[in-house]
Design a protein around this motif. Structure first.
Motif, PDB file in Angstrom:
ATOM      1  N   ILE B 121       0.841  -1.205   0.000  1.00 57.48           N
ATOM      2  CA  ILE B 121       0.000   0.000   0.000  1.00 57.48           C
ATOM      3  C   ILE B 121       0.874   1.252   0.000  1.00 57.48           C
ATOM      4  O   ILE B 121       0.628   2.209  -0.736  1.00 57.48           O
ATOM      5  N   ILE B 122       1.940   1.228   0.826  1.00 57.34           N
ATOM      6  CA  ILE B 122       2.790   2.424   0.922  1.00 57.34           C
ATOM      7  C   ILE B 122       3.484   2.681  -0.406  1.00 57.34           C
ATOM      8  O   ILE B 122       3.500   3.800  -0.920  1.00 57.34           O
ATOM      9  N   MET B 123       4.062   1.613  -1.024  1.00 64.94           N
ATOM     10  CA  MET B 123       4.893   1.832  -2.202  1.00 64.94           C
ATOM     11  C   MET B 123       4.079   2.002  -3.480  1.00 64.94           C
ATOM     12  O   MET B 123       4.609   2.423  -4.497  1.00 64.94           O
ATOM     13  N   ASN B 124       2.775   1.660  -3.442  1.00 64.21           N
ATOM     14  CA  ASN B 124       1.957   1.850  -4.642  1.00 64.21           C
ATOM     15  C   ASN B 124       1.061   3.074  -4.537  1.00 64.21           C
ATOM     16  O   ASN B 124       0.133   3.219  -5.323  1.00 64.21           O
ATOM     17  N   GLY B 125       1.348   3.924  -3.543  1.00 68.50           N
ATOM     18  CA  GLY B 125       0.486   5.077  -3.332  1.00 68.50           C
ATOM     19  C   GLY B 125       0.423   6.013  -4.512  1.00 68.50           C
ATOM     20  O   GLY B 125      -0.587   6.668  -4.738  1.00 68.50           O
ATOM     21  N   HIS B 126       1.519   6.116  -5.301  1.00 70.17           N
ATOM     22  CA  HIS B 126       1.502   7.049  -6.419  1.00 70.17           C
ATOM     23  C   HIS B 126       0.889   6.436  -7.675  1.00 70.17           C
ATOM     24  O   HIS B 126       0.589   7.146  -8.623  1.00 70.17           O
ATOM     25  N   ILE B 127       0.724   5.086  -7.692  1.00 72.15           N
ATOM     26  CA  ILE B 127       0.196   4.440  -8.898  1.00 72.15           C
ATOM     27  C   ILE B 127      -1.296   4.156  -8.761  1.00 72.15           C
ATOM     28  O   ILE B 127      -2.086   4.478  -9.625  1.00 72.15           O
ATOM     29  N   SER B 128      -1.671   3.492  -7.656  1.00 67.09           N
ATOM     30  CA  SER B 128      -3.078   3.150  -7.471  1.00 67.09           C
ATOM     31  C   SER B 128      -3.508   3.585  -6.078  1.00 67.09           C
ATOM     32  O   SER B 128      -2.795   4.312  -5.409  1.00 67.09           O
ATOM     33  N   ALA B 129      -4.671   3.116  -5.650  1.00 65.15           N
ATOM     34  CA  ALA B 129      -5.186   3.524  -4.346  1.00 65.15           C
ATOM     35  C   ALA B 129      -4.213   3.118  -3.252  1.00 65.15           C
ATOM     36  O   ALA B 129      -3.736   1.995  -3.214  1.00 65.15           O
ATOM     37  N   GLY B 130      -3.909   4.030  -2.358  1.00 64.71           N
ATOM     38  CA  GLY B 130      -2.964   3.748  -1.282  1.00 64.71           C
ATOM     39  C   GLY B 130      -2.223   4.994  -0.872  1.00 64.71           C
ATOM     40  O   GLY B 130      -2.610   6.104  -1.221  1.00 64.71           O
ATOM     41  N   GLY B 131      -1.157   4.803  -0.118  1.00 62.79           N
ATOM     42  CA  GLY B 131      -0.370   5.943   0.328  1.00 62.79           C
ATOM     43  C   GLY B 131       0.196   5.723   1.710  1.00 62.79           C
ATOM     44  O   GLY B 131      -0.043   4.691   2.339  1.00 62.79           O
ATOM     45  N   GLY B 132       0.950   6.688   2.168  1.00 65.37           N
ATOM     46  CA  GLY B 132       1.670   6.554   3.426  1.00 65.37           C
ATOM     47  C   GLY B 132       0.774   6.438   4.636  1.00 65.37           C
ATOM     48  O   GLY B 132       0.994   5.589   5.502  1.00 65.37           O
ATOM     49  N   PHE B 133      -0.269   7.275   4.722  1.00 65.96           N
ATOM     50  CA  PHE B 133      -1.163   7.243   5.875  1.00 65.96           C
ATOM     51  C   PHE B 133      -1.812   5.868   6.011  1.00 65.96           C
ATOM     52  O   PHE B 133      -1.797   5.251   7.087  1.00 65.96           O
ATOM     53  N   GLN B 134      -2.386   5.388   4.909  1.00 66.57           N
ATOM     54  CA  GLN B 134      -3.120   4.133   4.949  1.00 66.57           C
ATOM     55  C   GLN B 134      -2.185   2.976   5.279  1.00 66.57           C
ATOM     56  O   GLN B 134      -2.483   2.129   6.134  1.00 66.57           O
ATOM     57  N   GLY B 135      -1.035   2.927   4.588  1.00 67.04           N
ATOM     58  CA  GLY B 135      -0.084   1.850   4.825  1.00 67.04           C
ATOM     59  C   GLY B 135       0.439   1.852   6.251  1.00 67.04           C
ATOM     60  O   GLY B 135       0.594   0.795   6.871  1.00 67.04           O
ATOM     61  N   GLY B 136       0.685   3.048   6.792  1.00 70.04           N
ATOM     62  CA  GLY B 136       1.161   3.139   8.169  1.00 70.04           C
ATOM     63  C   GLY B 136       0.131   2.613   9.144  1.00 70.04           C
ATOM     64  O   GLY B 136       0.469   1.913  10.114  1.00 70.04           O
ATOM     65  N   ALA B 137      -1.159   2.904   8.871  1.00 67.22           N
ATOM     66  CA  ALA B 137      -2.219   2.403   9.750  1.00 67.22           C
ATOM     67  C   ALA B 137      -2.287   0.881   9.678  1.00 67.22           C
ATOM     68  O   ALA B 137      -2.458   0.211  10.704  1.00 67.22           O
ATOM     69  N   VAL B 138      -2.136   0.302   8.470  1.00 69.71           N
ATOM     70  CA  VAL B 138      -2.145  -1.158   8.344  1.00 69.71           C
ATOM     71  C   VAL B 138      -0.971  -1.756   9.115  1.00 69.71           C
ATOM     72  O   VAL B 138      -1.097  -2.770   9.811  1.00 69.71           O
ATOM     73  N   LEU B 139       0.184  -1.100   9.029  1.00 72.49           N
ATOM     74  CA  LEU B 139       1.381  -1.553   9.748  1.00 72.49           C
ATOM     75  C   LEU B 139       1.119  -1.584  11.253  1.00 72.49           C
ATOM     76  O   LEU B 139       1.492  -2.536  11.947  1.00 72.49           O
ATOM     77  N   ALA B 140       0.434  -0.537  11.761  1.00 73.82           N
ATOM     78  CA  ALA B 140       0.160  -0.499  13.200  1.00 73.82           C
ATOM     79  C   ALA B 140      -0.860  -1.563  13.587  1.00 73.82           C
ATOM     80  O   ALA B 140      -0.817  -2.073  14.713  1.00 73.82           O
TER      81      ALA B 140
END
Lengths: 119, 229
Positions: B121-140
């Protein structure tokens, strides 16, 4: 039409949250009410950004570069809501920390225990 | 008296919201600002995901402030929960019931998958749905599983704080690089834009996304770990 349904849902959630926060004395229920209000606000913001027959503003094989301005929904409310969700989580965390402290010191979750600090 | 004021407040906001809902008309085209974002983000920033482009370039200063708020909340929760005057509240570890075997085994299977999903999610934030906020929340959320499965699991709050600080400093450094080599603070066009939709594209947006994901994940983990203590 779709955005009206979503908008009314969000506004109802805000009203339910407001009612819950005003009528309940248990701090956990008040926190849940505040979360409901926050979620309702997010839904309202997203509903305002909807454009008729719009799709997610992500350029790929389904949404070409040229047709994007005609078919994409407003990206700004989505960008604002992403940050608002994280802030909502942070506010909930602070409120829960206060709930834990309240239970630690007064051995109750009712905010009646804090009556002496009432204005 | 109190009941009457509550009824009054609910009715007032209900009528206000009703007028909002009745007067709401679905828009048929984008506002000029939104239209320019939708047109400019793929062309100027090379990012197919318009929302990530807004979050990490045009409104990246906003995002930086957002992460600062998260940091302050982590510090505030630590401040409120830090001193435990009566240790009787926390159960001694030996009396706390261990979680069931199903939870423990499932955590071992799911935790790597959740981490990989968060990285995706973090690394595909610029290509498709995702981004740093969302990926960080999944990580937590991965950390919540560990805390549920293992009552003795110790979270290294200092290491998380260090990681978070390094990510924050690098985020600001990328921003300053934008100030020197591109249009302004946190301008992501310091790196080549590449091809639209490719993994290595969109300038510094993937780097900022990665740093934001690490920072948000660490901060949320610290907040969660403080509640367990």
């Amino acid at each position: 039409m779709i955005s009206s349904i979503v908008l009314i849902t969000g506004l109802l959630l805000i009203l339910i949250g407001l009612w819950g926060a005003l009528t309940h004395r248990n701090i956990l229920r008040i926190i849940i009410s505040f979360s409901l209000m926050g979620t309702g606000t997010h839904i309202v913001i997203v509903a305002i950004g909807y454009v008729k027959n719009g799709t997610a503003p992500i350029i790929d094989s389904a949404l070409g570069l040229a047709e994007a301005p005609q078919r994409a929904v407003d990206p700004i409310p989505s960008a604002l809501v992403v940050t608002a969700i994280v802030i909502g989580l942070a506010v909930t965390a602070i409120m829960l920390a206060y709930a834990i402290r309240l239970y630690d010191t007064k051995k109750t979750l009712s905010i009646e225990a804090l009556m002496e600090s009432r204005w | 008296m109190r009941r009457a004021s509550i009824v009054f407040a609910i009715t007032f906001f209900g009528l206000l919201f009703a007028s909002v809902a009745i007067n709401h008309t679905q828009s048929v085209s984008l506002w000029p600002l939104a239209r320019s974002y939708v047109e400019l983000v793929p062309r100027e920033l090379g990012a197919p995901n318009v929302i990530t482009g807004i979050l990490l370039n045009y409104r990246a200063f906003d995002t930086l402030g957002e992460v600062a708020v998260l940091f302050m909340v982590a510090a505030g929760v630590g401040l409120v929960l830090g001193r435990q005057p009566n240790p009787t509240v926390a159960d001694p570890p030996e009396t706390a019931r261990p979680s069931s075997e199903i939870v423990q085994i499932a955590t071992r299977i799911l935790a790597p998958l959740i981490s990989v999903f968060a990285a995706y999610i973090i690394m595909n934030g610029h290509i498709s749905a995702g981004g740093g906020f969302q990926g960080g929340a999944v990580l937590a959320s991965c950390l919540i599983l560990w805390l549920l499965a293992d009552a003795q699991f110790q979270v290294d709050v200092k290491l998380l704080g260090l990681l978070e600080s390094v990510a924050g400093v690098l985020f600001v450094l990328v921003g300053i690089a934008g100030l020197i080599f591109a249009g302004g603070f946190l301008d992501t066009r310091v790196l080549p834009l590449g091809q639209l939709g490719a993994f290595f594209s969109a300038g510094a947006i993937p780097i900022l996304s990665l740093l934001l994901g690490i920072k948000v994940g660490c901060e949320l983990s610290v907040i969660l770990a403080r509640f367990r203590a």
